[in-house]
Design a protein around this motif. Structure first.
Motif, short mmCIF file in Angstrom:
data_model
loop_
_atom_site.label_atom_id
_atom_site.label_comp_id
_atom_site.label_asym_id
_atom_site.label_seq_id
_atom_site.Cartn_x
_atom_site.Cartn_y
_atom_site.Cartn_z
N GLY A 7 51.29 43.55 42.70
CA GLY A 7 49.86 43.36 42.56
C GLY A 7 49.12 44.67 42.50
O GLY A 7 49.65 45.72 42.85
N THR A 8 47.88 44.58 42.06
CA THR A 8 46.98 45.72 41.98
C THR A 8 45.75 45.40 42.80
O THR A 8 45.22 44.29 42.73
N SER A 9 45.30 46.36 43.59
CA SER A 9 44.08 46.23 44.38
C SER A 9 44.17 44.99 45.28
O SER A 9 45.06 44.91 46.11
N ALA A 10 43.25 44.03 45.12
CA ALA A 10 43.29 42.83 45.97
C ALA A 10 44.60 42.07 45.79
O ALA A 10 45.11 41.46 46.73
N GLY A 11 45.17 42.11 44.59
CA GLY A 11 46.46 41.47 44.35
C GLY A 11 47.57 42.13 45.16
O GLY A 11 48.48 41.46 45.64
N ALA A 12 47.49 43.45 45.32
CA ALA A 12 48.48 44.15 46.14
C ALA A 12 48.34 43.75 47.60
O ALA A 12 49.34 43.62 48.32
N GLN A 16 46.58 39.87 40.15
CA GLN A 16 45.47 40.69 39.68
C GLN A 16 44.66 41.26 40.84
O GLN A 16 44.67 40.73 41.94
N GLY A 17 43.95 42.31 40.54
CA GLY A 17 43.02 42.89 41.50
C GLY A 17 41.60 42.53 41.10
O GLY A 17 41.37 41.74 40.21
N GLY A 18 40.66 43.13 41.80
CA GLY A 18 39.26 42.93 41.43
C GLY A 18 38.45 42.20 42.47
O GLY A 18 37.78 41.23 42.15
N ARG A 31 38.87 30.70 46.87
CA ARG A 31 40.25 30.32 47.20
C ARG A 31 40.49 28.85 46.87
O ARG A 31 41.49 28.49 46.25
N ASP A 32 39.54 28.00 47.26
CA ASP A 32 39.69 26.57 47.02
C ASP A 32 39.70 26.25 45.53
O ASP A 32 40.45 25.38 45.07
N GLU A 33 38.88 26.96 44.77
CA GLU A 33 38.87 26.74 43.32
C GLU A 33 40.20 27.20 42.72
O GLU A 33 40.72 26.58 41.79
N GLY A 34 40.76 28.28 43.25
CA GLY A 34 42.08 28.71 42.80
C GLY A 34 43.13 27.65 43.06
O GLY A 34 43.99 27.38 42.22
N THR A 70 42.95 34.27 43.61
CA THR A 70 44.40 34.42 43.41
C THR A 70 45.17 33.90 44.62
O THR A 70 46.22 33.28 44.47
N TRP A 71 44.65 34.15 45.83
CA TRP A 71 45.33 33.64 47.01
C TRP A 71 45.36 32.11 46.99
O TRP A 71 46.36 31.49 47.36
N GLY A 72 44.29 31.49 46.54
CA GLY A 72 44.27 30.03 46.42
C GLY A 72 45.34 29.53 45.46
O GLY A 72 46.04 28.56 45.73
N VAL A 73 45.47 30.21 44.32
CA VAL A 73 46.51 29.85 43.35
C VAL A 73 47.88 30.03 43.98
O VAL A 73 48.74 29.13 43.94
#
Length: 109
Positions: free
Chosen positions: A45-50, A16-18, A76-79, A25-28
């Motif tokens: 990915g889109t936006s930040a996901g890309a 995902q982006g946003g 990131r850590d929560e992900g 998402t990077w944490g996940v």
């Protein structure tokens, strides 16, 4: 977290982006790769996901994205924690279902 010994499972992921979602998402993604048995064959990915997809594709699984802001590190850590809970509860389902249930992944967040 110690990588679980099991045969590799091929998966495709869409990120995902946003903005700040990218750090989460990077944490996940980081945690899923750390599991050692999830083999990402396709990524989009889109936006930040890309951006996350491009970093992973360019630098490989062993690379880390370094967030400079404490807030992004917290996301990131929560992900990572969310993905850790998901893998503990549903790791055996990976590769047998078409997608992750994001609502389930974010329970308790």
């Amino acid at each position: 977290m110690t990588a679980r010994k099991r045969p590799p499972v091929p998966v495709d992921v869409a990120l995902q982006g946003g903005g700040s979602h990218g750090a989460f998402t990077w944490g996940v993604l980081d945690r899923l790769l750390e599991a050692g048995w999830i083999d990402i064959e396709g990524i989009s990915g889109t936006s930040a996901g890309a951006m996350n997809a491009a970093v992973l594709a360019d630098l490989g699984e062993s690379s880390k994205m370094i967030a400079e802001w404490a807030f992004l590190c917290q996301l990131r850590d929560e992900g990572r924690r969310s993905a850790d809970r998901f893998l503990a509860d549903h790791g055996d389902d990976v590769g047998h279902r078409s997608s992750f249930d994001l609502d389930d992944l974010l329970k308790g967040v």
